[in-house]
Design a protein around this motif. Structure first.
Motif, PDB file in Angstrom:
ATOM      1  N   LYS A   4       0.835  -1.207   0.000  1.00 27.02           N
ATOM      2  CA  LYS A   4       0.000   0.000   0.000  1.00 27.02           C
ATOM      3  C   LYS A   4       0.870   1.257   0.000  1.00 27.02           C
ATOM      4  O   LYS A   4       0.619   2.202  -0.758  1.00 27.02           O
ATOM      5  CB  LYS A   4      -0.914  -0.014   1.230  1.00 27.02           C
ATOM      6  N   ASN A   5       1.899   1.271   0.839  1.00 30.30           N
ATOM      7  CA  ASN A   5       2.793   2.436   0.918  1.00 30.30           C
ATOM      8  C   ASN A   5       3.578   2.645  -0.372  1.00 30.30           C
ATOM      9  O   ASN A   5       3.758   3.779  -0.821  1.00 30.30           O
ATOM     10  CB  ASN A   5       3.744   2.299   2.107  1.00 30.30           C
ATOM     11  N   ALA A   9       1.301   4.020  -3.001  1.00 35.90           N
ATOM     12  CA  ALA A   9       1.043   5.443  -2.742  1.00 35.90           C
ATOM     13  C   ALA A   9       2.221   6.296  -3.219  1.00 35.90           C
ATOM     14  O   ALA A   9       2.024   7.382  -3.781  1.00 35.90           O
ATOM     15  CB  ALA A   9       0.785   5.673  -1.248  1.00 35.90           C
ATOM     16  N   ASP A  39       1.998   6.428  -7.006  1.00 34.46           N
ATOM     17  CA  ASP A  39       0.917   7.341  -7.404  1.00 34.46           C
ATOM     18  C   ASP A  39       1.334   8.803  -7.244  1.00 34.46           C
ATOM     19  O   ASP A  39       1.052   9.636  -8.112  1.00 34.46           O
ATOM     20  CB  ASP A  39      -0.348   7.059  -6.594  1.00 34.46           C
TER      21      ASP A  39
END
Length: 164
Positions: A59-60, A63, A66
């Motif tokens: 997830k990190n 991110a 992104d």
């Protein structure tokens, strides 16, 4: 997990202030890699970034990808998360087939292995002036910079005085 003698000595060396690193490397030219650069038609750049991790790290990392793409709209990065146990077999297969990701998370042992085989791009032109002194050297193989650390840490061994 049992430690072998070499792992123990490496960890013990950490007590004396040795820093270990984990890095990011780029695949070598001619390996075709997972991405491609667009031409003059404004197509941008497509890159593949491979890493291992758990759901939190995935997830990190996504991110971070992104955020980078938002700041650099001409760059598209495809994430390739994996689990540590199967990551290295998949990476070896991709590399042997000329389809290595463009940006690869690597353990220092593997940077040496892939770097000596010429499977990693020379990153000598990358500006590393803001890195902590000495940390960039860990990514050099045969005087070529093939990996840049994503962070540094110190190994530590804790011992119970009652046991020893």
């Amino acid at each position: 997990m049992a430690l072998n003698r070499r792992q123990f000595l490496i960890g013990a060396g950490g007590l004396a202030a040795a820093a270990t690193t984990m890095g990011l490397a780029a695949c070598a030219p001619g390996s075709s890699g997972g991405g491609s650069q667009g031409g003059g038609g404004g197509g941008g750049t497509n890159l593949a970034l491979a890493w291992w991790g758990n759901p939190t790290r995935n997830k990190n990392t996504q991110a971070m990808i992104d955020a980078y793409m938002k700041a650099n709209p001409d760059v598209k990065i495809s994430g390739q998360p994996g689990e540590f146990g199967s990551y290295w077999d998949k990476l070896a297969t991709q590399t042997a087939g000329g389809q290595a990701p463009d940006i690869i998370q690597m353990d220092m042992n593997y940077i040496s292995e892939y770097g000596t085989r010429g499977a990693l791009l020379d990153l000598g032109s990358v500006d590393t002036s803001k890195f902590v002194e000495g940390t960039v050297d860990s990514g050099k193989i045969n005087d070529k910079l093939v990996g840049v650390n994503a962070g540094i840490n110190s190994a530590v061994i804790l011992a119970s005085p009652k046991v020893f």
